[in-house]
Write a protein that holds these residues in place. Structure first.
Motif, PDB file in Angstrom:
ATOM      1  N   VAL A  81       0.862  -1.179   0.000  1.00 51.54           N
ATOM      2  CA  VAL A  81       0.000   0.000   0.000  1.00 51.54           C
ATOM      3  C   VAL A  81       0.900   1.229   0.000  1.00 51.54           C
ATOM      4  O   VAL A  81       1.803   1.346   0.833  1.00 51.54           O
ATOM      5  N   MET A  82       0.664   2.136  -0.954  1.00 49.13           N
ATOM      6  CA  MET A  82       1.389   3.402  -0.994  1.00 49.13           C
ATOM      7  C   MET A  82       0.466   4.487  -0.453  1.00 49.13           C
ATOM      8  O   MET A  82      -0.687   4.595  -0.873  1.00 49.13           O
ATOM      9  N   SER A  83       0.999   5.273   0.495  1.00 46.62           N
ATOM     10  CA  SER A  83       0.209   6.338   1.122  1.00 46.62           C
ATOM     11  C   SER A  83       0.930   7.670   0.985  1.00 46.62           C
ATOM     12  O   SER A  83       2.133   7.761   1.248  1.00 46.62           O
ATOM     13  N   MET A  84       0.198   8.685   0.567  1.00 43.20           N
ATOM     14  CA  MET A  84       0.726  10.044   0.500  1.00 43.20           C
ATOM     15  C   MET A  84      -0.056  10.897   1.490  1.00 43.20           C
ATOM     16  O   MET A  84      -1.291  10.849   1.514  1.00 43.20           O
ATOM     17  N   VAL A  85       0.684  11.649   2.312  1.00 43.79           N
ATOM     18  CA  VAL A  85       0.068  12.450   3.361  1.00 43.79           C
ATOM     19  C   VAL A  85       0.493  13.899   3.202  1.00 43.79           C
ATOM     20  O   VAL A  85       1.663  14.196   2.951  1.00 43.79           O
ATOM     21  N   MET A  86      -0.472  14.794   3.344  1.00 50.68           N
ATOM     22  CA  MET A  86      -0.189  16.233   3.400  1.00 50.68           C
ATOM     23  C   MET A  86      -0.753  16.744   4.712  1.00 50.68           C
ATOM     24  O   MET A  86      -1.792  16.264   5.174  1.00 50.68           O
ATOM     25  N   GLY A  87      -0.051  17.700   5.298  1.00 51.35           N
ATOM     26  CA  GLY A  87      -0.550  18.240   6.544  1.00 51.35           C
ATOM     27  C   GLY A  87       0.279  19.398   7.044  1.00 51.35           C
ATOM     28  O   GLY A  87       1.095  19.975   6.304  1.00 51.35           O
ATOM     29  N   GLN A  88       0.052  19.727   8.300  1.00 49.36           N
ATOM     30  CA  GLN A  88       0.787  20.789   8.967  1.00 49.36           C
ATOM     31  C   GLN A  88       1.353  20.223  10.258  1.00 49.36           C
ATOM     32  O   GLN A  88       0.784  19.301  10.852  1.00 49.36           O
ATOM     33  N   LEU A  89       2.470  20.784  10.674  1.00 50.87           N
ATOM     34  CA  LEU A  89       3.046  20.391  11.954  1.00 50.87           C
ATOM     35  C   LEU A  89       3.484  21.627  12.716  1.00 50.87           C
ATOM     36  O   LEU A  89       3.776  22.671  12.133  1.00 50.87           O
ATOM     37  N   LYS A  90       3.491  21.493  14.031  1.00 55.68           N
ATOM     38  CA  LYS A  90       3.971  22.550  14.912  1.00 55.68           C
ATOM     39  C   LYS A  90       4.930  21.911  15.895  1.00 55.68           C
ATOM     40  O   LYS A  90       4.551  21.023  16.650  1.00 55.68           O
ATOM     41  N   ALA A  91       6.187  22.357  15.849  1.00 50.40           N
ATOM     42  CA  ALA A  91       7.219  21.830  16.735  1.00 50.40           C
ATOM     43  C   ALA A  91       7.607  22.913  17.740  1.00 50.40           C
ATOM     44  O   ALA A  91       7.942  24.040  17.343  1.00 50.40           O
ATOM     45  N   ASP A  92       7.554  22.551  19.015  1.00 54.84           N
ATOM     46  CA  ASP A  92       7.878  23.488  20.100  1.00 54.84           C
ATOM     47  C   ASP A  92       7.140  24.805  19.881  1.00 54.84           C
ATOM     48  O   ASP A  92       5.940  24.798  19.681  1.00 54.84           O
ATOM     49  N   GLN A  93       7.870  25.909  19.883  1.00 57.50           N
ATOM     50  CA  GLN A  93       7.250  27.225  19.706  1.00 57.50           C
ATOM     51  C   GLN A  93       7.418  27.761  18.281  1.00 57.50           C
ATOM     52  O   GLN A  93       7.157  28.934  18.018  1.00 57.50           O
ATOM     53  N   ASP A  94       7.852  26.908  17.362  1.00 56.20           N
ATOM     54  CA  ASP A  94       8.036  27.318  15.975  1.00 56.20           C
ATOM     55  C   ASP A  94       6.689  27.590  15.315  1.00 56.20           C
ATOM     56  O   ASP A  94       5.649  27.158  15.800  1.00 56.20           O
ATOM     57  N   GLN A  95       6.755  28.286  14.190  1.00 59.39           N
ATOM     58  CA  GLN A  95       5.530  28.530  13.431  1.00 59.39           C
ATOM     59  C   GLN A  95       5.023  27.226  12.818  1.00 59.39           C
ATOM     60  O   GLN A  95       5.771  26.268  12.653  1.00 59.39           O
ATOM     61  N   VAL A  96       3.762  27.204  12.477  1.00 61.23           N
ATOM     62  CA  VAL A  96       3.165  26.044  11.822  1.00 61.23           C
ATOM     63  C   VAL A  96       3.758  25.936  10.416  1.00 61.23           C
ATOM     64  O   VAL A  96       3.907  26.935   9.706  1.00 61.23           O
ATOM     65  N   MET A  97       4.131  24.712  10.036  1.00 59.93           N
ATOM     66  CA  MET A  97       4.726  24.467   8.719  1.00 59.93           C
ATOM     67  C   MET A  97       3.976  23.342   8.028  1.00 59.93           C
ATOM     68  O   MET A  97       3.506  22.405   8.680  1.00 59.93           O
ATOM     69  N   GLY A  98       3.899  23.418   6.727  1.00 57.52           N
ATOM     70  CA  GLY A  98       3.316  22.342   5.942  1.00 57.52           C
ATOM     71  C   GLY A  98       4.323  21.233   5.720  1.00 57.52           C
ATOM     72  O   GLY A  98       5.535  21.449   5.783  1.00 57.52           O
ATOM     73  N   PHE A  99       3.826  20.033   5.456  1.00 59.94           N
ATOM     74  CA  PHE A  99       4.711  18.910   5.148  1.00 59.94           C
ATOM     75  C   PHE A  99       4.002  17.933   4.224  1.00 59.94           C
ATOM     76  O   PHE A  99       2.774  17.929   4.109  1.00 59.94           O
ATOM     77  N   GLN A 100       4.824  17.108   3.560  1.00 55.88           N
ATOM     78  CA  GLN A 100       4.336  15.977   2.779  1.00 55.88           C
ATOM     79  C   GLN A 100       5.144  14.763   3.196  1.00 55.88           C
ATOM     80  O   GLN A 100       6.339  14.869   3.487  1.00 55.88           O
ATOM     81  N   GLN A 101       4.486  13.605   3.217  1.00 55.32           N
ATOM     82  CA  GLN A 101       5.176  12.368   3.555  1.00 55.32           C
ATOM     83  C   GLN A 101       4.551  11.235   2.752  1.00 55.32           C
ATOM     84  O   GLN A 101       3.335  11.190   2.565  1.00 55.32           O
ATOM     85  N   VAL A 102       5.402  10.349   2.267  1.00 56.39           N
ATOM     86  CA  VAL A 102       4.958   9.189   1.497  1.00 56.39           C
ATOM     87  C   VAL A 102       5.446   7.938   2.201  1.00 56.39           C
ATOM     88  O   VAL A 102       6.612   7.862   2.618  1.00 56.39           O
ATOM     89  N   PHE A 103       4.574   6.960   2.343  1.00 56.93           N
ATOM     90  CA  PHE A 103       4.904   5.671   2.960  1.00 56.93           C
ATOM     91  C   PHE A 103       4.618   4.558   1.965  1.00 56.93           C
ATOM     92  O   PHE A 103       3.594   4.595   1.279  1.00 56.93           O
TER      93      PHE A 103
END
Length: 128
Positions: A81-103
């Motif tokens: 199964v191939m999965s593509m994910v798009m989303g946002q992440l927030k690490a510590d006090q950093d600004q919210v950032m977009g990301f993409q990940q494929v599994f």
């Protein structure tokens, strides 16, 4: 409403579990990789569970929260199964950032594991 195809159930279940573990206790992600798994993190490659976990454990933040905005899943000809994910992440006090990940997920000994994982932050440098 029709039941989702099996590959979508597998993919979405994996994605939910992966980010829940990532956000609460990254060490537990080790169970999702094998010694043959590969990770590309922002263009840097890692092979094997130990190398992947060393990278994920060394990421320079204390807390992180992922928010998934979209995910797509496909079956592959070799029963993966191939999965593509798009989303946002927030690490510590950093600004919210977009990301993409494929599994790429494979059933090994009746358990779905990640054989291939590619991650990129959605950062754009239009001035370069």
């Amino acid at each position: 409403m029709a039941e989702k195809p099996m590959w979508e159930q597998i993919g979405s279940g994996f994605v939910q579990h992966y980010y829940q573990q990532f956000d609460t206790d990254r060490v537990k992600l080790a169970e999702l990789y094998t010694d043959a798994s590969c990770l590309t993190w922002e263009g840097e490659g890692f092979q094997g569970k130990n190398a992947i976990m060393t990278k994920l454990s060394s990421l320079p933040f204390q807390t992180i929260q992922h928010s998934i905005t979209a995910q797509d899943h496909h079956p592959t000809p070799d029963s993966c199964v191939m999965s593509m994910v798009m989303g946002q992440l927030k690490a510590d006090q950093d600004q919210v950032m977009g990301f993409q990940q494929v599994f790429l997920l494979k059933n090994v000994d009746n358990k779905w594991v990640c054989t291939n994982d590619m991650f990129r932050l959605a950062l754009h440098n239009f001035g370069a």
